[in-house]
Design a protein around this motif. Structure first.
Motif, short mmCIF file in Angstrom:
data_model
loop_
_atom_site.label_atom_id
_atom_site.label_comp_id
_atom_site.label_asym_id
_atom_site.label_seq_id
_atom_site.Cartn_x
_atom_site.Cartn_y
_atom_site.Cartn_z
N GLU A 40 -63.63 15.86 -38.93
CA GLU A 40 -63.89 17.20 -39.47
C GLU A 40 -64.29 18.22 -38.42
OE1 GLU A 40 -66.69 16.65 -42.64
OE2 GLU A 40 -65.29 15.46 -43.82
N GLU A 41 -65.01 17.86 -37.39
CA GLU A 41 -65.42 18.79 -36.34
C GLU A 41 -64.38 18.80 -35.22
OE1 GLU A 41 -68.11 20.85 -36.13
OE2 GLU A 41 -68.63 20.26 -38.19
N VAL A 42 -63.87 19.97 -34.87
CA VAL A 42 -62.84 20.10 -33.85
C VAL A 42 -63.35 19.59 -32.50
CG1 VAL A 42 -61.44 21.77 -32.56
CG2 VAL A 42 -61.62 21.95 -35.04
N GLU A 43 -64.59 19.87 -32.17
CA GLU A 43 -65.14 19.43 -30.88
C GLU A 43 -65.18 17.90 -30.79
OE1 GLU A 43 -65.89 19.63 -27.15
OE2 GLU A 43 -65.46 21.42 -28.31
N GLU A 44 -65.47 17.23 -31.91
CA GLU A 44 -65.46 15.76 -31.92
C GLU A 44 -64.05 15.23 -31.74
OE1 GLU A 44 -67.85 13.34 -31.90
OE2 GLU A 44 -69.08 15.09 -31.46
N VAL A 45 -63.07 15.93 -32.32
CA VAL A 45 -61.67 15.53 -32.14
C VAL A 45 -61.29 15.66 -30.66
CG1 VAL A 45 -59.26 16.05 -32.73
CG2 VAL A 45 -61.03 16.09 -34.51
N ASN A 46 -61.71 16.76 -30.02
CA ASN A 46 -61.44 16.94 -28.59
C ASN A 46 -62.01 15.78 -27.78
OD1 ASN A 46 -60.10 19.39 -28.91
ND2 ASN A 46 -61.96 20.60 -28.64
N LYS A 47 -63.23 15.37 -28.10
CA LYS A 47 -63.86 14.25 -27.39
C LYS A 47 -63.12 12.94 -27.62
CE LYS A 47 -68.53 16.16 -27.48
NZ LYS A 47 -69.87 16.04 -28.09
N GLN A 48 -62.70 12.71 -28.86
CA GLN A 48 -61.97 11.48 -29.18
C GLN A 48 -60.61 11.43 -28.48
OE1 GLN A 48 -62.44 8.56 -30.88
NE2 GLN A 48 -64.58 9.17 -30.79
N GLY A 129 -60.21 25.90 -31.90
CA GLY A 129 -60.96 25.31 -30.79
C GLY A 129 -60.41 23.98 -30.33
N LEU A 130 -59.33 23.53 -30.96
CA LEU A 130 -58.76 22.23 -30.65
C LEU A 130 -57.93 22.28 -29.37
CD1 LEU A 130 -58.13 19.28 -31.60
CD2 LEU A 130 -56.11 20.24 -32.73
N TYR A 131 -58.19 21.33 -28.48
CA TYR A 131 -57.32 21.11 -27.33
C TYR A 131 -56.38 19.99 -27.74
CZ TYR A 131 -60.26 24.10 -24.52
OH TYR A 131 -60.94 25.17 -24.02
N TYR A 132 -55.27 20.37 -28.32
CA TYR A 132 -54.34 19.44 -28.95
C TYR A 132 -53.88 18.35 -27.98
CZ TYR A 132 -50.34 17.86 -31.70
OH TYR A 132 -49.44 17.10 -32.40
N CYS A 133 -53.67 18.69 -26.74
CA CYS A 133 -53.17 17.73 -25.74
C CYS A 133 -54.27 17.16 -24.88
CB CYS A 133 -52.10 18.40 -24.87
SG CYS A 133 -50.69 18.93 -25.81
N ASN A 134 -55.49 17.11 -25.38
CA ASN A 134 -56.62 16.64 -24.60
C ASN A 134 -56.47 15.19 -24.17
OD1 ASN A 134 -58.88 17.89 -23.48
ND2 ASN A 134 -60.26 16.80 -24.85
N VAL A 135 -55.58 14.47 -24.82
CA VAL A 135 -55.30 13.09 -24.40
C VAL A 135 -54.80 13.07 -22.96
CG1 VAL A 135 -52.91 12.95 -25.24
CG2 VAL A 135 -54.34 10.91 -25.22
N LEU A 136 -54.06 14.09 -22.54
CA LEU A 136 -53.54 14.13 -21.16
C LEU A 136 -54.65 14.27 -20.13
CD1 LEU A 136 -50.35 16.37 -21.61
CD2 LEU A 136 -50.50 13.87 -21.48
N SER A 137 -55.66 15.06 -20.44
CA SER A 137 -56.77 15.19 -19.49
C SER A 137 -57.51 13.86 -19.36
CB SER A 137 -57.72 16.32 -19.89
OG SER A 137 -58.28 16.08 -21.16
N GLY A 138 -57.65 13.14 -20.48
CA GLY A 138 -58.28 11.82 -20.42
C GLY A 138 -57.45 10.81 -19.64
N VAL A 139 -56.12 10.86 -19.79
CA VAL A 139 -55.25 9.95 -19.06
C VAL A 139 -55.43 10.15 -17.56
CG1 VAL A 139 -52.85 9.42 -18.49
CG2 VAL A 139 -53.53 9.63 -20.88
N ILE A 140 -55.41 11.40 -17.12
CA ILE A 140 -55.56 11.69 -15.70
C ILE A 140 -56.93 11.22 -15.20
CG2 ILE A 140 -55.75 13.55 -13.99
CD1 ILE A 140 -53.66 15.09 -15.69
#
Length: 186
Positions: A40-48, A129-140
């Motif tokens: 539900e929280e966009v910031e939590e989705v970014n973290k996940q 506020g969603l960083y939709y592709c935040n998975v890429l920053s985590g991969v790097i």
């Protein structure tokens, strides 16, 4: 027999098995949508998304090193170029460029020419506020940590948020000395 040199991202991309790009994009979209529903929280989705990417990155680096033939990079600049020119091409089929280096050579921008994760995507007003592709920053971040580089990776520009490009800022926080889990017998 002469040692085999590093392979280009194009050569690796053309020689490995791939998943259909549309299937990959839609599956990733379903994951993001489910996270939005569950958390539900966009910031939590970014973290996940970042954590998921980190977990992927710590495993993906082995495949990258095995298939690319890349040896140890001499510095952070060469590492960033390998990520942009070989890594992104190898795993996503896109080319990226590196720019905006700071004076110390510890911070740069990686700009993606294309981003297959965002095909068919439009962010609703509730997800601005969603960083939709935040998975890429985590991969790097995860991959670099496995090669002894503690980094901070953040999105600075995102087309889904109205910018003109996809840009990640990669900042080297610390070069970690390699530690071996055992001592050699003398």
């Amino acid at each position: 027999m002469a040692p085999v040199g590093p392979r280009s991202g194009d050569a690796i991309f053309s020689s490995i098995d791939r998943v259909n790009a549309e299937l990959f994009t839609l599956t990733y979209g379903a994951i993001v949508r489910q996270l939005l529903t569950d958390l539900e929280e966009v910031e939590e989705v970014n973290k996940q998304l970042d954590q998921m990417g980190y977990n992927i990155g710590i495993r993906l680096i082995d495949e990258f090193l095995a298939k690319s033939g890349v040896s140890r990079c001499v510095d952070f600049k060469e590492t960033a170029e390998m990520i942009a020119k070989v890594g992104f091409k190898m795993f996503l089929g896109v080319t990226a460029s590196v720019s905006s280096w700071d004076a110390d050579g510890t911070c740069c921008s990686i700009i993606l020419e294309d981003n297959p994760l965002v095909d068919f995507v439009e962010l609703p007003d509730t997800c601005q506020g969603l960083y939709y592709c935040n998975v890429l920053s985590g991969v790097i971040r995860g991959a670099l940590e496995m090669v002894s580089m503690k980094t901070e990776v953040t999105w600075t520009r995102d087309v889904l948020r109205g910018d003109d490009a996809y840009e990640l800022q990669v900042k080297l926080l610390k070069q970690v000395a390699e530690e071996y889990p055992y001592k050699d017998d003398e």
